[in-house]
Scaffold this motif. Structure first.
Motif, PDB file in Angstrom:
ATOM      1  N   GLU A 137       0.830  -1.203   0.000  1.00  0.00           N
ATOM      2  CA  GLU A 137       0.000   0.000   0.000  1.00  0.00           C
ATOM      3  C   GLU A 137       0.866   1.256   0.000  1.00  0.00           C
ATOM      4  OE1 GLU A 137      -3.547   2.143   2.616  1.00  0.00           O
ATOM      5  OE2 GLU A 137      -3.190  -0.015   2.802  1.00  0.00           O
ATOM      6  N   ARG A 168       0.484   4.297  -2.670  1.00  0.00           N
ATOM      7  CA  ARG A 168       0.239   5.700  -2.300  1.00  0.00           C
ATOM      8  C   ARG A 168       1.286   6.631  -2.917  1.00  0.00           C
ATOM      9  NH1 ARG A 168      -3.968   6.479   0.533  1.00  0.00           N
ATOM     10  NH2 ARG A 168      -4.863   4.803   1.815  1.00  0.00           N
ATOM     11  N   ASN A 187      -7.031   8.517  -3.665  1.00  0.00           N
ATOM     12  CA  ASN A 187      -7.559   7.403  -2.869  1.00  0.00           C
ATOM     13  C   ASN A 187      -8.138   6.319  -3.779  1.00  0.00           C
ATOM     14  OD1 ASN A 187      -6.867   8.476  -0.382  1.00  0.00           O
ATOM     15  ND2 ASN A 187      -8.782   9.613  -0.179  1.00  0.00           N
ATOM     16  N   VAL A 190      -5.261   4.266  -5.243  1.00  0.00           N
ATOM     17  CA  VAL A 190      -4.750   3.309  -4.250  1.00  0.00           C
ATOM     18  C   VAL A 190      -5.708   2.130  -4.102  1.00  0.00           C
ATOM     19  CG1 VAL A 190      -4.198   2.974  -1.808  1.00  0.00           C
ATOM     20  CG2 VAL A 190      -3.430   5.043  -2.991  1.00  0.00           C
TER      21      VAL A 190
END
Length: 332
Positions: free
Chosen positions: A290, A294, A319, A322
């Motif tokens: 993750e 990001r 967002n 991701v």
């Protein structure tokens, strides 16, 4: 709706000539967008050239690519065994778009050519440079919640356009680096998806690089390794029959938890599908995590600009990137 002539040519060549020689003629297939435009008085063709019976309805494997005819219905593409096996991202994108009824009428070629759903384009009480070049942009000083954050000038002027393209299919095809096949009275040509759509610049009324009378005959998608780790994420106001506020097509080639290749494209954020090349480069060679996703999302947002009502996209878009990458990689 104004009166129009309806013709049904028997060959592709005849259809092309009918439109190429008459600037007020238009092709019609499913008509799911064109008929709406005619009802609103935005499109007023004097002649409709029906191409539904032309031989452009095959899905077939050829050499190292999959060819999908321009008249194949969206619902047929989304459920086709070969598409599901080799390019599931296409099926996900199509199933996220419109309603089942519309997918049963809309064609692949028509999907790519649909016009923006900007409310100022549809409401003739307001100025719109896409509808009437030089008239102004109602969205710049109006409600611009749905509008672009990429590909817009640093200082928009009255000749600008900040509308977004509504097609979900085009976003997936952009990520898969598809090619659009077209035929015109001067012959055939192949247009990479990266070159098919235009940014507004000084001609916002022109959505694509097609010449007058050119007909989309097929799209070709090169063979790739994006069968398992793909996801099409669509953020919208409601789950059914709504256009994207932000969408992300993510495709990853992962080997032993490391990303060998990445493809990312966004919808709902620009006048065309927006490829995230910087994010793709950042992801290549990285371990799946993750944190890496990001970082890639942050790189993807460079150059984004918001207006009064769509600043939320600056938060939603990274967002969404991701989350799409996590879902594609199997992290959530």
């Amino acid at each position: 709706m104004k009166a129009f002539e309806y013709v049904r040519p028997s060959t592709i060549r005849e259809a092309i000539e009918l439109v190429a020689t008459n600037p007020k003629a238009q092709f019609i297939a499913g008509g799911t967008n064109l008929i709406d435009l005619m009802k609103h008085g935005i499109a007023a063709p004097e002649k409709l050239v029906d191409i539904n019976h032309l031989p452009l309805k095959k899905i077939e494997k050829r050499d190292d690519f999959l060819r999908i005819g321009a008249l194949v219905l969206n619902s047929e593409v989304a459920s086709h065994k070969r598409v599901l096996a080799s390019h599931p991202l296409l099926a996900q994108a199509l199933n996220a778009g419109a309603s089942g009824q519309l997918r049963n009428m809309a064609t692949v070629g028509g999907n790519l050519l649909q016009r923006t759903r900007c409310p100022y384009f549809y409401d003739r009480a307001f100025p719109c440079n896409k509808r009437i070049p030089g008239s102004g942009c109602g969205a710049l000083g109006g409600i611009n919640r749905m509008h672009a954050i990429f590909g817009v000038p640093e200082k928009p002027d009255p000749k600008s356009c900040i509308a977004v393209h509504p097609s979900d299919l085009s976003v997936a095809l952009s990520a898969l680096e598809a090619t659009v096949l077209v035929q015109g009275h001067r012959g055939e040509r192949q247009i990479p998806m990266a070159d098919f759509y235009r940014l507004p610049n000084n001609r916002p009324e022109q959505d694509t690089t097609l010449s007058n009378g050119e007909l989309i005959t097929a799209v070709e998608i090169p063979d790739a390794v994006f069968q398992k780790h793909v996801h099409y994420l669509k953020v919208r106001d409601r789950a059914s029959y709504a256009f994207a506020l932000v969408s992300v097509a993510a495709a990853l080639d992962i080997d032993q938890n490391r990303i060998k290749t990445a493809r990312l494209s966004m919808g709902g954020v620009a006048h065309k599908p927006w490829r995230l090349f910087d994010a793709e480069k950042m992801l290549t060679g990285q371990a799946v995590s993750e944190t890496v996703f990001r970082q890639a999302a942050e790189a993807a947002m460079q150059g984004a600009r918001a207006f009064e009502h769509n600043a939320y996209k600056l938060r939603v878009a990274p967002n969404a990137i991701v989350q799409a990458l996590k879902l594609a990689a199997g992290l959530s």
